[in-house]
Design a protein around this motif. Structure first.
Motif: not given
Length: 129
Positions: A13-18
């Motif tokens: 999946a596309d990376p997720e930044t939080r």
């Protein structure tokens, strides 16, 4: 003690930044494969990379890209009565070639430098063995 490893795989999946307090954390879903033929299986890991390194990795990687994470601490995490394999990486390495749909300034380094000339051929005739 922790398990330390290098993880080589493809993003599922596309990376997720939080944001996590004052710092950012980027999560990557990574599939690694092992075995051959009918015995080939995939192992899925959730890899986190903190701070600027995670943000940079997320800018240049999308679902399907190959990536290498280094200095990983691996651990199990339980969520809703299931165990998940997780890793916290210290760094990453670009592996995938640049995608055509990325702007030129966002293309990752591919390991080649067109400005470097190849070394001249080496003559082994004077080696004593």
């Amino acid at each position: 003690m922790t398990i330390s490893a290098t993880i080589i795989g493809r993003l599922g999946a596309d990376p997720e930044t939080r944001q996590a307090g004052q710092h950012s954390v980027t999560e990557f879903r990574v599939a690694t494969t092992h075995g051959f033929g009918d015995r080939k299986v995939s192992t899925w890991l959730s890899v986190s990379l903190w701070g600027k390194k995670g943000e940079v990795a997320a800018q240049h990687h999308r679902k399907g890209d190959q990536i290498i994470f280094t200095g990983c601490s691996i651990y199990n995490e339980e969520y809703k009565e299931k165990m998940y394999l997780k890793a916290e990486a210290r760094d990453f390495v670009f592996v995938s070639k640049p995608r055509e749909d990325r702007p030129q300034h966002e293309k990752p380094w591919t390991g080649t430098n067109p400005n470097l000339q190849s070394a001249p051929p080496h003559d082994d005739s004077d080696v004593p063995f």
